[in-house]
Design a protein around this motif. Structure first.
Motif, PDB file in Angstrom:
ATOM      1  N   PRO A  92      48.335 -70.148  11.517  1.00  0.00           N
ATOM      2  CA  PRO A  92      49.628 -70.091  10.832  1.00  0.00           C
ATOM      3  C   PRO A  92      50.779 -70.232  11.831  1.00  0.00           C
ATOM      4  CG  PRO A  92      48.188 -68.330  10.068  1.00  0.00           C
ATOM      5  CD  PRO A  92      47.507 -68.982  11.234  1.00  0.00           C
ATOM      6  N   ALA A  93      51.821 -70.938  11.444  1.00  0.00           N
ATOM      7  CA  ALA A  93      52.944 -71.222  12.334  1.00  0.00           C
ATOM      8  C   ALA A  93      53.800 -69.994  12.637  1.00  0.00           C
ATOM      9  CB  ALA A  93      53.819 -72.315  11.723  1.00  0.00           C
ATOM     10  N   ASP A  94      53.674 -68.934  11.859  1.00  0.00           N
ATOM     11  CA  ASP A  94      54.542 -67.767  12.063  1.00  0.00           C
ATOM     12  C   ASP A  94      54.153 -66.922  13.263  1.00  0.00           C
ATOM     13  OD1 ASP A  94      52.263 -66.443  11.135  1.00  0.00           O
ATOM     14  OD2 ASP A  94      53.259 -65.588   9.381  1.00  0.00           O
ATOM     15  N   GLY A  95      52.976 -67.154  13.858  1.00  0.00           N
ATOM     16  CA  GLY A  95      52.555 -66.405  15.040  1.00  0.00           C
ATOM     17  C   GLY A  95      52.282 -64.933  14.772  1.00  0.00           C
ATOM     18  N   ALA A  96      52.066 -64.562  13.510  1.00  0.00           N
ATOM     19  CA  ALA A  96      51.822 -63.166  13.155  1.00  0.00           C
ATOM     20  C   ALA A  96      50.422 -62.742  13.580  1.00  0.00           C
ATOM     21  CB  ALA A  96      51.995 -62.968  11.649  1.00  0.00           C
ATOM     22  N   PHE A  97      50.219 -61.451  13.644  1.00  0.00           N
ATOM     23  CA  PHE A  97      48.943 -60.916  14.074  1.00  0.00           C
ATOM     24  C   PHE A  97      47.875 -61.144  13.002  1.00  0.00           C
ATOM     25  CE2 PHE A  97      45.720 -57.900  15.295  1.00  0.00           C
ATOM     26  CZ  PHE A  97      45.707 -58.067  16.666  1.00  0.00           C
ATOM     27  N   PRO A  98      46.732 -61.744  13.377  1.00  0.00           N
ATOM     28  CA  PRO A  98      45.668 -62.051  12.410  1.00  0.00           C
ATOM     29  C   PRO A  98      44.718 -60.869  12.203  1.00  0.00           C
ATOM     30  CG  PRO A  98      45.097 -62.970  14.533  1.00  0.00           C
ATOM     31  CD  PRO A  98      46.451 -62.317  14.690  1.00  0.00           C
ATOM     32  N   THR A  99      45.106 -59.917  11.399  1.00  0.00           N
ATOM     33  CA  THR A  99      44.300 -58.702  11.238  1.00  0.00           C
ATOM     34  C   THR A  99      42.899 -59.010  10.733  1.00  0.00           C
ATOM     35  OG1 THR A  99      45.273 -58.323   9.059  1.00  0.00           O
ATOM     36  CG2 THR A  99      46.269 -57.154  10.911  1.00  0.00           C
ATOM     37  N   GLY A 100      42.709 -60.084   9.974  1.00  0.00           N
ATOM     38  CA  GLY A 100      41.387 -60.439   9.476  1.00  0.00           C
ATOM     39  C   GLY A 100      40.398 -60.812  10.564  1.00  0.00           C
ATOM     40  N   MET A 101      40.888 -61.103  11.751  1.00  0.00           N
ATOM     41  CA  MET A 101      40.013 -61.433  12.889  1.00  0.00           C
ATOM     42  C   MET A 101      39.431 -60.174  13.532  1.00  0.00           C
ATOM     43  SD  MET A 101      39.907 -64.751  13.999  1.00  0.00           S
ATOM     44  CE  MET A 101      39.858 -64.715  15.775  1.00  0.00           C
ATOM     45  N   HIS A 102      39.956 -59.024  13.198  1.00  0.00           N
ATOM     46  CA  HIS A 102      39.651 -57.812  13.956  1.00  0.00           C
ATOM     47  C   HIS A 102      39.006 -56.762  13.063  1.00  0.00           C
ATOM     48  CE1 HIS A 102      41.680 -59.628  17.265  1.00  0.00           C
ATOM     49  NE2 HIS A 102      42.676 -59.913  16.460  1.00  0.00           N
ATOM     50  N   LEU A 103      37.679 -56.797  13.035  1.00  0.00           N
ATOM     51  CA  LEU A 103      36.929 -55.879  12.188  1.00  0.00           C
ATOM     52  C   LEU A 103      36.365 -54.695  12.957  1.00  0.00           C
ATOM     53  CD1 LEU A 103      35.020 -58.518  10.039  1.00  0.00           C
ATOM     54  CD2 LEU A 103      37.179 -57.374   9.541  1.00  0.00           C
ATOM     55  N   GLY A 104      36.651 -54.582  14.210  1.00  0.00           N
ATOM     56  CA  GLY A 104      36.128 -53.497  15.022  1.00  0.00           C
ATOM     57  C   GLY A 104      37.055 -53.206  16.177  1.00  0.00           C
ATOM     58  N   PRO A 105      36.619 -52.375  17.100  1.00  0.00           N
ATOM     59  CA  PRO A 105      37.464 -52.051  18.250  1.00  0.00           C
ATOM     60  C   PRO A 105      37.700 -53.283  19.121  1.00  0.00           C
ATOM     61  CG  PRO A 105      35.274 -51.114  18.527  1.00  0.00           C
ATOM     62  CD  PRO A 105      35.327 -51.706  17.154  1.00  0.00           C
ATOM     63  N   ARG A 106      38.839 -53.282  19.781  1.00  0.00           N
ATOM     64  CA  ARG A 106      39.225 -54.396  20.644  1.00  0.00           C
ATOM     65  C   ARG A 106      39.746 -53.860  21.970  1.00  0.00           C
ATOM     66  NH1 ARG A 106      36.313 -57.002  17.793  1.00  0.00           N
ATOM     67  NH2 ARG A 106      37.001 -58.398  16.149  1.00  0.00           N
ATOM     68  N   VAL A 107      39.780 -54.732  22.945  1.00  0.00           N
ATOM     69  CA  VAL A 107      40.421 -54.443  24.216  1.00  0.00           C
ATOM     70  C   VAL A 107      41.639 -55.353  24.317  1.00  0.00           C
ATOM     71  CG1 VAL A 107      40.228 -54.650  26.724  1.00  0.00           C
ATOM     72  CG2 VAL A 107      38.344 -53.685  25.408  1.00  0.00           C
ATOM     73  N   LEU A 108      42.779 -54.749  24.620  1.00  0.00           N
ATOM     74  CA  LEU A 108      43.973 -55.522  24.972  1.00  0.00           C
ATOM     75  C   LEU A 108      43.985 -55.605  26.490  1.00  0.00           C
ATOM     76  CD1 LEU A 108      46.779 -54.061  22.680  1.00  0.00           C
ATOM     77  CD2 LEU A 108      45.578 -56.228  22.444  1.00  0.00           C
ATOM     78  N   ARG A 109      43.909 -56.820  26.996  1.00  0.00           N
ATOM     79  CA  ARG A 109      43.892 -57.033  28.441  1.00  0.00           C
ATOM     80  C   ARG A 109      45.237 -57.638  28.840  1.00  0.00           C
ATOM     81  NH1 ARG A 109      39.024 -60.338  30.989  1.00  0.00           N
ATOM     82  NH2 ARG A 109      37.818 -58.611  30.148  1.00  0.00           N
ATOM     83  N   ALA A 110      45.956 -56.952  29.718  1.00  0.00           N
ATOM     84  CA  ALA A 110      47.291 -57.375  30.148  1.00  0.00           C
ATOM     85  C   ALA A 110      47.210 -58.097  31.488  1.00  0.00           C
ATOM     86  CB  ALA A 110      48.199 -56.158  30.261  1.00  0.00           C
ATOM     87  N   TYR A 111      47.921 -59.222  31.587  1.00  0.00           N
ATOM     88  CA  TYR A 111      47.961 -60.030  32.811  1.00  0.00           C
ATOM     89  C   TYR A 111      49.394 -60.128  33.319  1.00  0.00           C
ATOM     90  CZ  TYR A 111      43.293 -61.594  31.478  1.00  0.00           C
ATOM     91  OH  TYR A 111      41.971 -61.628  31.132  1.00  0.00           O
ATOM     92  N   ASP A 112      49.528 -60.187  34.650  1.00  0.00           N
ATOM     93  CA  ASP A 112      50.851 -60.390  35.238  1.00  0.00           C
ATOM     94  C   ASP A 112      51.169 -61.874  35.313  1.00  0.00           C
ATOM     95  OD1 ASP A 112      49.552 -61.438  37.526  1.00  0.00           O
ATOM     96  OD2 ASP A 112      49.993 -59.676  38.766  1.00  0.00           O
ATOM     97  N   ASP A 113      52.299 -62.220  35.911  1.00  0.00           N
ATOM     98  CA  ASP A 113      52.738 -63.622  35.938  1.00  0.00           C
ATOM     99  C   ASP A 113      51.896 -64.505  36.847  1.00  0.00           C
ATOM    100  OD1 ASP A 113      53.657 -62.679  38.382  1.00  0.00           O
ATOM    101  OD2 ASP A 113      55.730 -63.288  38.053  1.00  0.00           O
ATOM    102  N   GLN A 114      50.956 -63.922  37.592  1.00  0.00           N
ATOM    103  CA  GLN A 114      50.016 -64.711  38.388  1.00  0.00           C
ATOM    104  C   GLN A 114      48.636 -64.789  37.750  1.00  0.00           C
ATOM    105  OE1 GLN A 114      50.519 -66.694  41.196  1.00  0.00           O
ATOM    106  NE2 GLN A 114      52.544 -66.366  40.302  1.00  0.00           N
ATOM    107  N   GLY A 115      48.480 -64.183  36.551  1.00  0.00           N
ATOM    108  CA  GLY A 115      47.203 -64.239  35.855  1.00  0.00           C
ATOM    109  C   GLY A 115      46.211 -63.198  36.333  1.00  0.00           C
ATOM    110  N   ARG A 116      46.702 -62.152  36.961  1.00  0.00           N
ATOM    111  CA  ARG A 116      45.835 -61.067  37.415  1.00  0.00           C
ATOM    112  C   ARG A 116      45.904 -59.916  36.422  1.00  0.00           C
ATOM    113  NH1 ARG A 116      48.330 -63.191  42.046  1.00  0.00           N
ATOM    114  NH2 ARG A 116      46.797 -64.227  43.362  1.00  0.00           N
ATOM    115  N   ILE A 117      44.808 -59.242  36.209  1.00  0.00           N
ATOM    116  CA  ILE A 117      44.767 -58.148  35.247  1.00  0.00           C
ATOM    117  C   ILE A 117      45.602 -56.979  35.766  1.00  0.00           C
ATOM    118  CG2 ILE A 117      43.316 -56.432  34.088  1.00  0.00           C
ATOM    119  CD1 ILE A 117      41.064 -58.514  34.092  1.00  0.00           C
TER     120      ILE A 117
END
Length: 164
Positions: A92-117
């Motif tokens: 979808p063009a609105d860029g909203a969060f796709p809750t239907g993709m997430h049926l279980g626990p998830r990890v949010l992994r954050a990266y800096d501007d060099q692509g390092r965790i």
């Protein structure tokens, strides 16, 4: 809460390339999804029974790093993702969060501007209401340039989130 992010599926031109050969330089593994429910990274929804799918290796930081000049080094991971075997309408063009993709626990992994965790957070649920708060908290750190959402059970990349 105002949404301060945009969810990004794999770009259509990248999906087209992955249908020919993937980021591990292999042809896709084609199948028909008998039961449905596979998370599709091309359109950010779950597959329906009978849909033709392609399982491909994808390096989620690679193209972002090339576009930004970042050097993720060993964080340039390659892993399996499902996409449609044929072109689809995309996310979808609105860029909203796709809750239907997430049926279980998830990890949010954050990266800096060099692509390092920078950090990773286990999130028990990314349903309506919880996704916005978890993402806002991660983007509260100015060192965070982008987020990846990953499945806990298999560790697979689900989609990218950028600041809005």
């Amino acid at each position: 809460m105002t949404r301060n992010y945009v969810v990004r599926a794999i770009e259509p031109e990248v999906v087209a390339q992955l249908r020919r050969f993937d980021d591990a330089r292999r042809p896709p593994r084609l199948s028909t999804d008998a039961e449905g429910g596979a998370p599709l990274r091309c359109c950010l929804r779950r597959s329906e029974a009978g849909e033709p799918l392609a399982l491909v290796s994808y390096a989620p930081l690679r193209r972002w790093a090339a576009a930004t000049g970042a050097d993720p080094g060993p964080y340039d991971e390659v892993g399996p993702v499902f996409i449609h075997a044929e072109p689809c309408p995309g996310a979808p063009a609105d860029g909203a969060f796709p809750t239907g993709m997430h049926l279980g626990p998830r990890v949010l992994r954050a990266y800096d501007d060099q692509g390092r965790i920078v950090r990773g957070e286990l999130v028990p649920s990314l349903g309506p209401g919880t996704a916005d708060a978890a993402i806002a908290e991660m983007f509260g750190d100015p060192a965070v340039a982008l987020l990846h959402v990953r499945a806990v059970g298999f560790g697979c990349f689900m989609h990218e989130i950028r600041r809005g």
